[in-house]
Design a protein around this motif. Structure first.
Motif, PDB file in Angstrom:
ATOM      1  N   MET A 145      -5.695  -0.281   7.947  1.00  0.00           N
ATOM      2  CA  MET A 145      -6.415  -1.435   7.403  1.00  0.00           C
ATOM      3  C   MET A 145      -5.464  -2.587   7.114  1.00  0.00           C
ATOM      4  SD  MET A 145      -9.421  -0.228   4.809  1.00  0.00           S
ATOM      5  CE  MET A 145      -9.872  -1.941   4.507  1.00  0.00           C
ATOM      6  N   CYS A 146      -4.332  -2.279   6.503  1.00  0.00           N
ATOM      7  CA  CYS A 146      -3.347  -3.324   6.214  1.00  0.00           C
ATOM      8  C   CYS A 146      -2.903  -4.010   7.502  1.00  0.00           C
ATOM      9  CB  CYS A 146      -2.145  -2.731   5.487  1.00  0.00           C
ATOM     10  SG  CYS A 146      -2.475  -2.244   3.781  1.00  0.00           S
ATOM     11  N   GLN A 147      -2.594  -3.226   8.526  1.00  0.00           N
ATOM     12  CA  GLN A 147      -2.139  -3.807   9.787  1.00  0.00           C
ATOM     13  C   GLN A 147      -3.226  -4.652  10.452  1.00  0.00           C
ATOM     14  OE1 GLN A 147      -0.784  -0.289  11.923  1.00  0.00           O
ATOM     15  NE2 GLN A 147       1.341  -0.664  11.306  1.00  0.00           N
ATOM     16  N   GLY A 197       5.726  -8.343   7.448  1.00  0.00           N
ATOM     17  CA  GLY A 197       5.535  -7.988   8.847  1.00  0.00           C
ATOM     18  C   GLY A 197       4.544  -6.855   8.971  1.00  0.00           C
ATOM     19  N   ASN A 198       4.393  -6.314  10.179  1.00  0.00           N
ATOM     20  CA  ASN A 198       3.384  -5.291  10.415  1.00  0.00           C
ATOM     21  C   ASN A 198       3.966  -3.901  10.596  1.00  0.00           C
ATOM     22  OD1 ASN A 198       0.641  -5.536  10.120  1.00  0.00           O
ATOM     23  ND2 ASN A 198       0.190  -5.518  12.308  1.00  0.00           N
ATOM     24  N   ASP A 199       5.268  -3.750  10.407  1.00  0.00           N
ATOM     25  CA  ASP A 199       5.860  -2.406  10.383  1.00  0.00           C
ATOM     26  C   ASP A 199       5.536  -1.737   9.058  1.00  0.00           C
ATOM     27  OD1 ASP A 199       7.026  -2.473  12.871  1.00  0.00           O
ATOM     28  OD2 ASP A 199       8.953  -3.231  12.141  1.00  0.00           O
ATOM     29  N   PHE A 200       5.495  -0.412   9.064  1.00  0.00           N
ATOM     30  CA  PHE A 200       5.457   0.319   7.803  1.00  0.00           C
ATOM     31  C   PHE A 200       6.735   1.128   7.697  1.00  0.00           C
ATOM     32  CE2 PHE A 200       3.513   3.200  10.840  1.00  0.00           C
ATOM     33  CZ  PHE A 200       3.971   4.453  10.488  1.00  0.00           C
ATOM     34  N   PHE A 201       7.024   1.604   6.483  1.00  0.00           N
ATOM     35  CA  PHE A 201       8.337   2.190   6.227  1.00  0.00           C
ATOM     36  C   PHE A 201       8.243   3.585   5.616  1.00  0.00           C
ATOM     37  CE2 PHE A 201       9.105  -2.308   6.393  1.00  0.00           C
ATOM     38  CZ  PHE A 201      10.352  -2.432   6.988  1.00  0.00           C
ATOM     39  N   ASN A 202       8.972   4.531   6.218  1.00  0.00           N
ATOM     40  CA  ASN A 202       9.223   5.804   5.555  1.00  0.00           C
ATOM     41  C   ASN A 202      10.165   5.553   4.384  1.00  0.00           C
ATOM     42  OD1 ASN A 202       7.768   7.282   7.448  1.00  0.00           O
ATOM     43  ND2 ASN A 202       9.568   7.829   8.647  1.00  0.00           N
ATOM     44  N   PHE A 256       0.843  -1.191   0.000  1.00  0.00           N
ATOM     45  CA  PHE A 256       0.000   0.000   0.000  1.00  0.00           C
ATOM     46  C   PHE A 256       0.882   1.245   0.000  1.00  0.00           C
ATOM     47  CE2 PHE A 256      -2.061   3.288   2.731  1.00  0.00           C
ATOM     48  CZ  PHE A 256      -3.054   3.668   1.848  1.00  0.00           C
ATOM     49  N   LEU A 257       0.603   2.158  -0.940  1.00  0.00           N
ATOM     50  CA  LEU A 257       1.339   3.417  -1.027  1.00  0.00           C
ATOM     51  C   LEU A 257       0.623   4.497  -0.232  1.00  0.00           C
ATOM     52  CD1 LEU A 257       3.989   3.896  -2.731  1.00  0.00           C
ATOM     53  CD2 LEU A 257       2.689   1.907  -3.488  1.00  0.00           C
ATOM     54  N   GLY A 258       1.246   4.973   0.814  1.00  0.00           N
ATOM     55  CA  GLY A 258       0.700   6.065   1.607  1.00  0.00           C
ATOM     56  C   GLY A 258       1.366   7.381   1.278  1.00  0.00           C
ATOM     57  N   GLY A 318      -4.228 -12.777   9.124  1.00  0.00           N
ATOM     58  CA  GLY A 318      -2.933 -13.337   8.741  1.00  0.00           C
ATOM     59  C   GLY A 318      -2.516 -13.015   7.323  1.00  0.00           C
ATOM     60  N   THR A 319      -3.041 -11.922   6.775  1.00  0.00           N
ATOM     61  CA  THR A 319      -2.641 -11.498   5.431  1.00  0.00           C
ATOM     62  C   THR A 319      -1.214 -10.951   5.443  1.00  0.00           C
ATOM     63  OG1 THR A 319      -3.723  -9.379   5.906  1.00  0.00           O
ATOM     64  CG2 THR A 319      -4.977 -10.989   4.621  1.00  0.00           C
ATOM     65  N   ASN A 320      -0.676 -10.694   4.268  1.00  0.00           N
ATOM     66  CA  ASN A 320       0.675 -10.157   4.126  1.00  0.00           C
ATOM     67  C   ASN A 320       0.579  -8.836   3.374  1.00  0.00           C
ATOM     68  OD1 ASN A 320       3.433  -9.841   4.107  1.00  0.00           O
ATOM     69  ND2 ASN A 320       3.864 -11.573   2.768  1.00  0.00           N
ATOM     70  N   PHE A 321       0.070  -7.821   4.051  1.00  0.00           N
ATOM     71  CA  PHE A 321      -0.130  -6.494   3.476  1.00  0.00           C
ATOM     72  C   PHE A 321       0.838  -5.528   4.144  1.00  0.00           C
ATOM     73  CE2 PHE A 321      -4.967  -7.553   2.927  1.00  0.00           C
ATOM     74  CZ  PHE A 321      -4.646  -8.485   1.949  1.00  0.00           C
ATOM     75  N   ILE A 322       1.670  -4.876   3.356  1.00  0.00           N
ATOM     76  CA  ILE A 322       2.669  -3.953   3.904  1.00  0.00           C
ATOM     77  C   ILE A 322       2.444  -2.547   3.346  1.00  0.00           C
ATOM     78  CG2 ILE A 322       4.370  -5.781   4.260  1.00  0.00           C
ATOM     79  CD1 ILE A 322       5.813  -4.849   1.733  1.00  0.00           C
TER      80      ILE A 322
END
Length: 311
Positions: free
Chosen positions: A147-149, A231-236, A105-107, A156-160
């Motif tokens: 939502m992804c998290q 994983g459930n981290d998001f990234f700058n 997902f692009l934020g 148990g999805t794999n959404f980052i």
């Protein structure tokens, strides 16, 4: 994700989506699915589910969004929150229902509080008030990230998710009414050069500091994370470096070859005083940007020249 995996790039004609397409194609991925807005309206839940049921994508880059600068956000706040929320809800829910293996997902860095400490760490999310001028867009992007998290947690999805800084590059929007500051300035300086205008007018005081990332570097980061992180981290995603709007304008003037004056309209809003991302989290897992600002500006200006000749 192998070279023949079925990959859906949502928003493939936009700035980010087209860069992801270039990256995937350059690396030999051969089974990429795309749909234009005319072919598929992702705000339409029924149409979105029917597409997923038929196409069955395995991997998704969710770059489809309604985007714009301060002026566009101010004029169309309802559109910015509604359209972006609907796209995210429909695509993320359908991805779960139809067994997508991984979604990115692009934020946007506008998710962070207006007065967040600098540089901005991922942990600062929801720690203060948002910048008023882009609050509708920011709220939608925060919702997509969450939502992804939450889907990961419950199903148990794999959404980052990634939160890029200010982007620029080929296929950018150069419309002065709806564009972001960098492409708007490229157009203003080019037209001033062509028309021998004595000055270029720039919104605000010129003092806010902004970070700019070449969009092909973002595409590189997205593919890197698709390959290397779950994983459930998001990234700058950014450069970790910033410039003032005045410095940006001077650099663009140099690249364009315009030698006139700069006039700052201080009656116009500045937006957030500073917005620099802390990119240590993605640095730790092995990714860094490659394109320095001046080189990226040259590439973008060359694209703009080609694009205006084709119109």
């Amino acid at each position: 994700m192998d070279k023949t995996s079925k990959i859906y790039v949502a928003g493939h004609t936009g700035l980010v989506g087209s860069a992801i397409m270039r990256k995937l194609e350059s690396e030999g991925y051969t089974n990429i699915i795309t749909r234009t807005f005319e072919e598929l309206d992702l705000t339409d839940q029924k149409a979105t589910r029917e597409f997923f049921e038929k196409a069955r994508p395995e991997y998704i880059f969710l770059a489809a969004a309604k985007v714009g600068g301060i002026q566009a956000n101010s004029v169309y706040p309802a559109d910015f929150i509604y359209i972006n929320l609907m796209i995210e809800c429909n695509v993320i829910k359908a991805s779960h229902e139809f067994g997508v293996k991984k979604l990115l997902f692009l934020g946007s860095s506008c998710i962070y509080p207006k007065m967040a400490p600098q540089p901005i760490k991922e942990e600062y999310l929801l720690s203060g008030y948002l910048e008023e001028t882009n609050e509708p867009y920011a709220l939608a992007k925060i919702s997509g990230l969450k939502m992804c998290q939450y889907f990961n947690k419950q199903y148990g999805t794999n959404f980052i998710s990634v939160m890029p800084t200010n982007l620029y590059g080929p296929n950018d929007n150069f419309d002065l009414n709806t564009s972001h500051v960098l492409p708007a300035l490229i157009r203003k300086f080019h037209e001033a050069k062509i028309n021998n205008a004595p000055y270029v007018e720039i919104w605000g005081t010129g003092t806010p500091r902004r970070e700019f990332l070449f969009v092909d570097d973002l595409a590189d980061a997205c593919l890197f994370l698709m390959k290397n992180y779950s994983g459930n981290d998001f990234f700058n995603i950014g450069t970790g470096e910033d410039v003032t709007i005045r410095e940006l304008a001077e650099l663009i003037g140099e690249v364009v070859g315009y030698n006139g004056e700069l006039k700052f309209d201080t009656s116009k809003p500045d937006g957030t005083p500073r917005k620099l991302l802390d990119v240590s989290r993605i640095h730790k897992i092995g990714w860094r940007h490659k394109t320095e600002l001046k080189k990226g500006l040259r590439t973008t200006y060359e694209y703009y020249i080609r694009a205006t000749r084709m119109v």
